[in-house]
Each structure stands twice: as structure tokens, then as C-alpha cells.
Design an enzyme around this catalytic site. Structure first.
Site, PDB file in Angstrom:
ATOM      1  N   GLU A  74      -0.056  10.360   8.015  1.00  0.00           N
ATOM      2  CA  GLU A  74       1.092   9.545   8.437  1.00  0.00           C
ATOM      3  C   GLU A  74       1.306   9.625   9.941  1.00  0.00           C
ATOM      4  OE1 GLU A  74       2.255   6.863   6.651  1.00  0.00           O
ATOM      5  OE2 GLU A  74       2.627   8.389   5.124  1.00  0.00           O
ATOM      6  N   SER A 127       5.327  -4.155   2.901  1.00  0.00           N
ATOM      7  CA  SER A 127       5.556  -5.537   2.492  1.00  0.00           C
ATOM      8  C   SER A 127       5.189  -6.515   3.593  1.00  0.00           C
ATOM      9  CB  SER A 127       7.022  -5.722   2.095  1.00  0.00           C
ATOM     10  OG  SER A 127       7.878  -5.357   3.167  1.00  0.00           O
ATOM     11  N   TYR A 183      10.348   4.114  15.831  1.00  0.00           N
ATOM     12  CA  TYR A 183       8.879   3.968  15.808  1.00  0.00           C
ATOM     13  C   TYR A 183       8.310   3.853  17.223  1.00  0.00           C
ATOM     14  CZ  TYR A 183       4.407   2.306  13.767  1.00  0.00           C
ATOM     15  OH  TYR A 183       3.107   2.170  13.395  1.00  0.00           O
ATOM     16  N   ASP A 219      -2.118  -0.492   7.646  1.00  0.00           N
ATOM     17  CA  ASP A 219      -1.466  -1.307   6.622  1.00  0.00           C
ATOM     18  C   ASP A 219      -2.239  -2.587   6.345  1.00  0.00           C
ATOM     19  OD1 ASP A 219       0.393   0.664   6.771  1.00  0.00           O
ATOM     20  OD2 ASP A 219       2.000  -0.564   7.601  1.00  0.00           O
ATOM     21  N   ARG A 263       0.824  -1.207   0.000  1.00  0.00           N
ATOM     22  CA  ARG A 263       0.000   0.000   0.000  1.00  0.00           C
ATOM     23  C   ARG A 263       0.862   1.262   0.000  1.00  0.00           C
ATOM     24  NH1 ARG A 263       2.530   2.252   3.221  1.00  0.00           N
ATOM     25  NH2 ARG A 263       2.508   2.172   5.494  1.00  0.00           N
ATOM     26  N   GLY A 295       8.694   1.288   2.843  1.00  0.00           N
ATOM     27  CA  GLY A 295       7.502   1.959   3.339  1.00  0.00           C
ATOM     28  C   GLY A 295       6.248   1.632   2.577  1.00  0.00           C
ATOM     29  N   ASP A 338      -2.306   6.707  12.654  1.00  0.00           N
ATOM     30  CA  ASP A 338      -3.166   5.528  12.795  1.00  0.00           C
ATOM     31  C   ASP A 338      -3.143   4.987  14.220  1.00  0.00           C
ATOM     32  OD1 ASP A 338      -0.504   4.810  12.336  1.00  0.00           O
ATOM     33  OD2 ASP A 338      -1.019   2.991  11.230  1.00  0.00           O
ATOM     34  N   GLY A 362      11.302  -2.812   2.841  1.00  0.00           N
ATOM     35  CA  GLY A 362      11.981  -1.726   3.539  1.00  0.00           C
ATOM     36  C   GLY A 362      11.807  -0.376   2.898  1.00  0.00           C
TER      37      GLY A 362
END
Length: 434
Positions: free
Chosen positions: A36, A132, A229, A177, A30, A129, A39, A127
């Protein structure tokens, strides 16, 4: 992904397991157009499903051991093996943890002593963004549902895959995601309310006057697990705690306003203030983009995207010099309406809204100037919103031919393609599902 790649996966399955696969499923990566790092703060996000996919072909096993092979790893390699049970634990190789975690979440629905054999192939860049990991989780969930005849609604599927990433990959991601990978709709973005998990389809536009979305891979890799993160998640929680001291009714940063934040500015660390500022203003920008797209106002949508990047760059501090350079180069090209980093940050991709007549010029500038500035090559992928996870029609006679998919077929040329996080394929076309 070309049919030849899937046929190669089928042939590898037959070679490894001496039988034909019974099921073929896929789940897409996606791109988040805007919204950004909100979420996990119960905010609004606006992603769309990519035509880049993780595909799993496979069948039930005749014994109690499950075996999985990647089509891009040395074909002589021994399949990764495990037993499906409540004792399932994470381990090596790392990519298998996404699969194990998803299976663990499906244990209550799975028959006892069940097992399967599978081959996985993917062209979702790792990797970068483009999610995956969620594509692998959702593809695994879809495979389990089809091979063991389970009925699970898409929201439940997304939640299970999210928990898999939390518990087996160690990444405290939000729901976006997995949600978009499971529930994407062709030609539409999804405005997702991450608190209620309700969504609204937002048409992107299909006529010749609508712009193009250009995804540019910086080829700067990142690993969010155990890095910045979780720190951002904690900083947002700290800001909410302080805000609730003056406004106890607040449930998340999504409910806060800049007026509220200014009142507690002296009570929080300057860094925490900026983190909260990003979350509050990013929600406003996301809703503004939705309104703009509904009116065909792509110029305003692009402006809000660029503002989002500046906030991610300076307030949330998840960009990097390479992403900033890609945005700078893009914004200097006539016909570019807006550009921003997308995904978790610290590398990965940018997404640029660009008029159709300027796409080739933009690609040329990026591919010529980015290496000069950063010493790296970049890859550009033109994309439009695609379908969420589903099953691929599969025919496996002796010749192992994949059934042709009907519908609107289109391809996206890519320069670098990752398979299950471990390998890169080149020059692949992406085949849209029906």
C-alpha cells in the site's frame, strides 16, 4: 452483478436512445492484498481484480454529440452530453470527468467527429478503497476500443487511464488500480513492479484448504483528491531527495534500505522518516507474502498483512479509528490469519485472510461489534481473484435479453452497491465472466 441489472441497463438505453446497444463491456474494481502506498514510489504491489464491476452498454451516435446516462439516477433525467474533441475539459458532474479524461487520452486513436450513446451501471462500492474510479476509467477505455475498433495493449490502456485520473480528477495515483482492472486474471493475484510495469501471476489457491478473502466496508467515505494523498506523495519525494544526497544512484524509495534511511535520520523531519520507513518495509512485506503464497504458507502471508496495517496506522498514518477497529475485531476471531486496511485509507475497506471454517463467525462478530464501537454498519464481501476488463456477450432482440455467460459462475452477496459514484443499489449478485 446480476444479468437482470445489465438487462435493465439495456432497457434504459433503448428507452433513452430509441435503439439497441451494440456493445457491452466491463471493468472490475480491485483489492490490494498488500503493498500500500508504494505504487507511486515505484515499489511492488499485489492486487487482485474483484468480481464487482462497472458495466457500459452503448453504441455509436448518429450525430456529433456523446450522451451518457447512469441507470441508478432518475430515469427521467436528461443524459449528460459533450462533444469529443481536443477542447474536452473537466466540469460537472464530477463522475463524468473520469470518462472525459479517458476519452481525452484516446483522442489520437479516435476517428474525427466520433460520438456515442451509453448507459453505465456499477456495483463497485464508491469511496471504499476498491478503486471504483479506475473501474469506470478502464470500462470507458474498453468501451472506446470496442465501439470504434481500436487495438490498444493493456499496459497502454492502464497508463492512459492513470493519466485521466491525474489530469481530469486531480488525483496523483500510481499505476496499480488501472493496471489490475485492465489485466486481472481469474484465481491469481498480480505482483506488479511499478517501475518496470512487468508483472508476475501469483496463484492464490483454489482448493478447499485455501482461505477466503473477506472485504469489509467500514462505510467511512473518503476523497483522496486534494486531501492527504498528495501530501504523502510530496513527503516521499522529500525523503528520496535527502537519501540521494548520500546515495546518488537511488532512483526511488523502492531502492532504499532501512540501513540507508537510518544514516539520514537526523537530516529529515521525523514524519518524513516514518513515511519512508513504511515504503521501504512495505516492499519487503509484499515480496515476503508472494514467497509465502507460492508455498501455501497462508499463516505467514496473514502475519505480513497485519504488520502492513500497523505500519499504515502508525508510520504512514492513513488509517482511521474505524478501520483500526475492524482489524482489531477481526484479529480476535479464531481462524483469522491476518487483516489490514486496503486502498488509499482515511476510510474504506479492510481485507482479511481467514480460514473457510471461520468466515461466518467473523462476519457475525464484525456486524455485531462494529456498530457498537463506531455507530456505523459494515458490509462484508467474500471474494476471490477475478478477471480483468473485457467484453460481455450481448444479445438485444426485441426482448433485450443478455446472453448467458459460460464458465465458472459464482456470486458475492453485497449489502451496498454504488453506481457511477452517485447511487447505491442493494442485494446484487456478481456474475463472473468467461
Amino acid at each position: 452483478m446480476s444479468s437482470e441489472d445489465v438487462v435493465a441497463a439495456i432497457n434504459l438505453f433503448e428507452k433513452k436512445f430509441r435503439t439497441s446497444p451494440e456493445i457491452s463491456v466491463f471493468a472490475p474494481g480491485r483489492v490490494n492484498l498488500i503493498g500500500e502506498h508504494v505504487d507511486y514510489n515505484m515499489g511492488f504491489v499485489l492486487p487482485f481484480a474483484l468480481p464487482f464491476r462497472t458495466v457500459i452498454v452503448g453504441a455509436k451516435s448518429n450525430d456529433s454529440v456523446s450522451r451518457i446516462v447512469s441507470s441508478a439516477i432518475n430515469e427521467s433525467a436528461v443524459p449528460s452530453e459533450f462533444v469529443i474533441s481536443k477542447d474536452l475539459k473537466k466540469g460537472e458532474p464530477d463522475w463524468l470527468n473520469y470518462i472525459k479524461g479517458t476519452i481525452y487520452e484516446y483522442l489520437p486513436d479516435l476517428p474525427s467527429n466520433c460520438a456515442f450513446n451509453a448507459v453505465i451501471v456499477s456495483n463497485v462500492p464508491i469511496g471504499s478503497g476498491l478503486s471504483s474510479s479506475a473501474a469506470l476509467e478502464v470500462a470507458t477505455a474498453t468501451f472506446l476500443e470496442r465501439v470504434f475498433n481500436l487495438v490498444v495493449d493493456p499496459v497502454t490502456k492502464a497508463r492512459r487511464c492513470q493519466r485521466a485520473e491525474h489530469n481530469f480528477a486531480g488525483t496523483p495515483c500510481g499505476i496499480m488500480d488501472q493496471y489490475i482492472s485492465a489485466m486481472g486474471v481469474k484465481d491469481n493475484l498480480l505482483l506488479i513492479d511499478c517501475r518496470t510495469e512487468q508483472y508476475e501471476l501469483v496463484p492464490f489457491g483454489k482448493n478447499d484448504k485455501s482461505p477466503v478473502l473477506l472485504i469489509t466496508n467500514s462505510n467511512v467515505k473518503h476523497n483522496l483528491s486534494g486531501s492527504e494523498y498528495p501530501i504523502r506523495v510530496k513527503q516521499c519525494q522529500t525523503a528520496l531527495t535527502v537519501l540521494k544526497q548520500k546515495t546518488p544512484s537511488l532512483k526511488s524509495l523502492r531502492d532504499a534500505t532501512m540501513e540507508m534511511l537510518e544514516k539520514v535520520k537526523r537530516d529529515v523531519d521525523e514524519v518524513v522518516y516514518r513515511r519512508a520507513k513504511h515504503c521501504i518495509t512495505e516492499n519487503e512485506r509484499t515480496l515476503a507474502v508472494v514467497t509465502a503464497l507460492k508455498h501455501g504458507d497462508y499463516a505467514t502471508a496473514g502475519q505480513q498483512m497485519t504488520c502492513s496495517h500497523r505500519s499504515l496506522q502508525h508510520d504512514y498514518e492513513v488509517s482511521c479509528p474505524e478501520l483500526d477497529k475492524l482489524v482489531e475485531l477481526a484479529l480476535a476471531v479464531p481462524g483469522v490469519l491476518g487483516s489490514r486496511m486496503t486502498g488509499g485509507g482515511f476510510g474504506g475497506c479492510t481485507v482479511t485472510l481467514v480460514e473457510r471454517c471461520a468466515v461466518r463467525r467473523l462476519e457475525t462478530v464484525l456486524k455485531e461489534e462494529y456498530p457498537k464501537a463506531c455507530g456505523l454498519q459494515c458490509e462484508c464481501y467474500e471474494a476471490l481473484p477475478s478477471e480483468g476488463a473485457g467484453e460481455l456477450a450481448l444479445i438485444t432482440p426485441k426482448s433485450s435479453i443478455l446472453a448467458a455467460l459460460t464458465g465458472n459462475n459464482w456470486s458475492v452477496s453485497v449489502g451496498a452497491v454504488a453506481v457511477v459514484g452517485l447511487a447505491v443499489l442493494m442485494g446484487v449478485s456478481v456474475l463472473s465472466r468467461k
